[in-house]
Design a protein around this motif. Sequence first.
Motif, short mmCIF file in Angstrom:
data_model
loop_
_atom_site.label_atom_id
_atom_site.label_comp_id
_atom_site.label_asym_id
_atom_site.label_seq_id
_atom_site.Cartn_x
_atom_site.Cartn_y
_atom_site.Cartn_z
N ARG A 361 60.45 84.71 -63.86
CA ARG A 361 60.58 83.30 -64.19
C ARG A 361 60.74 83.11 -65.70
O ARG A 361 61.51 82.29 -66.16
CB ARG A 361 59.37 82.52 -63.67
CG ARG A 361 59.81 81.29 -62.86
CD ARG A 361 58.63 80.50 -62.34
NE ARG A 361 57.92 81.19 -61.28
CZ ARG A 361 56.59 81.31 -61.23
NH1 ARG A 361 55.83 80.81 -62.18
NH2 ARG A 361 56.01 81.91 -60.22
N THR A 365 63.83 81.16 -67.40
CA THR A 365 63.69 79.98 -68.27
C THR A 365 64.29 80.26 -69.64
O THR A 365 64.93 79.40 -70.22
CB THR A 365 62.20 79.56 -68.47
OG1 THR A 365 61.38 80.54 -67.89
CG2 THR A 365 61.92 78.21 -67.92
N SER A 368 68.19 80.02 -69.23
CA SER A 368 68.73 78.67 -69.06
C SER A 368 68.39 77.81 -70.28
O SER A 368 69.20 77.00 -70.73
CB SER A 368 68.20 78.03 -67.79
OG SER A 368 66.79 77.96 -67.85
N GLY A 369 67.22 78.02 -70.86
CA GLY A 369 66.80 77.27 -72.04
C GLY A 369 67.76 77.44 -73.18
O GLY A 369 68.26 76.47 -73.75
#
Length: 384
Positions: A361, A365, A368-369
Amino acid sequence: MKQERRTKEELFDALVRNALGFVNSSIDHLQTKPKNAIVDLYTAVELFLKARLMKEHWTLMLSKPETGDLQNLAVGDFLSVYLDDALNRIPSILGEKIDKNASDNFKALGEHRNQIVHFAHSGMDNPSKTQAGVIAEAWASWHYLHALLTGLWEGVFQPYAVELQVLNQRMMRQGEFIKTRFEILKPQIEIQEKKGKKIVPCGHCHMPAAIVGETHSWGTDYTCMVCGVDDTAVEECNAELPCPTCNAPFKFFQKGLNACPSCGHDITTDVLTNLCAKHFTQGDEWCEEGQEHIASCHKCEHPEPSVFFIDGMWSCVSCFDRGWGAVTCERCDEFVTGDMERIQYFACHKCEPLVREQMLRMVETNESGSRAEGSEEPAPIVQE
Ligand SMILES: [Zn+2]
Ligand SMILES: [Zn+2]
Ligand SMILES: [Zn+2]
Ligand SMILES: [Zn+2]
């Protein structure tokens, strides 16, 4: 949606039944068509590994998961994963460790299979030698495969437990040929003995043909010349406990003991853990007063804590492995056995799935962040 799920389940079932069928025909061929026996057994190994991957996600059994198309899968039109890829994916994606002896054995079986399929196979001239040799080879591969299917992957292949047991019994009945092979190899074993090597009975084929390698406080590594299995003879534990029914003391730390030798009372893992909980009330010198002193076993992952400190060693009364260290995992607070460095720097067997998920995860993140912000800064490094 419903239809889809059923199709995948059916496919998994078909895959496993196919694999079971190949083990069966391999045993049929052992004595009359040894080449076929090797080819069939190898096919079975590949199918079982595929089935394990498929259980996790169906695309994992494809040679290129990113090209997965469920429609093609349903009609059986796909290029599936080969042994080497399967052996890489299982630890890297599933986070499951396949014993190196096992993966080396499967690879060797695969090479042998390729020689048979692609070239006229040499070395199968002397029939008696061939037969016993092939049976021993199949025996060793089956040993590793069966251990995976009924150990680490018990949860996945549980619905086929009866079939697996029948196959195991059939394979074990090939013992006569193991004796033949022992007779053939005897002069070589004697040479090894004269060279100063220590020979002990193999815990698997029971022939006095295992060459002792490294010795540790917990046991002795050996390689068996007859059946080819690499294993560790775990240090014996002669401690005795009184039977809960008749009170007669019995040696409880042994695989395969399922009844009291005096009165026949059932001795299950539950009975043993209860009995040990009463008699072994302390851990090792690292355990503090009042702290948990029964550890969870990372080897067999028995659901209840099953590792007691018996005769100076942490000893599991479920799988009867011993000699591992036991600590409280700092991440999940469980008292567990295992590789101490792995527990300290990564995770214990109890919290490993969670830690893996968290790491995934974090990676997602981060990816995509940074894309959303369009920033040029490098994404933070995620450490294992
Ligand atoms: Zn052996
Ligand atoms: Zn008894
Ligand atoms: Zn265990
Ligand atoms: Zn943990």
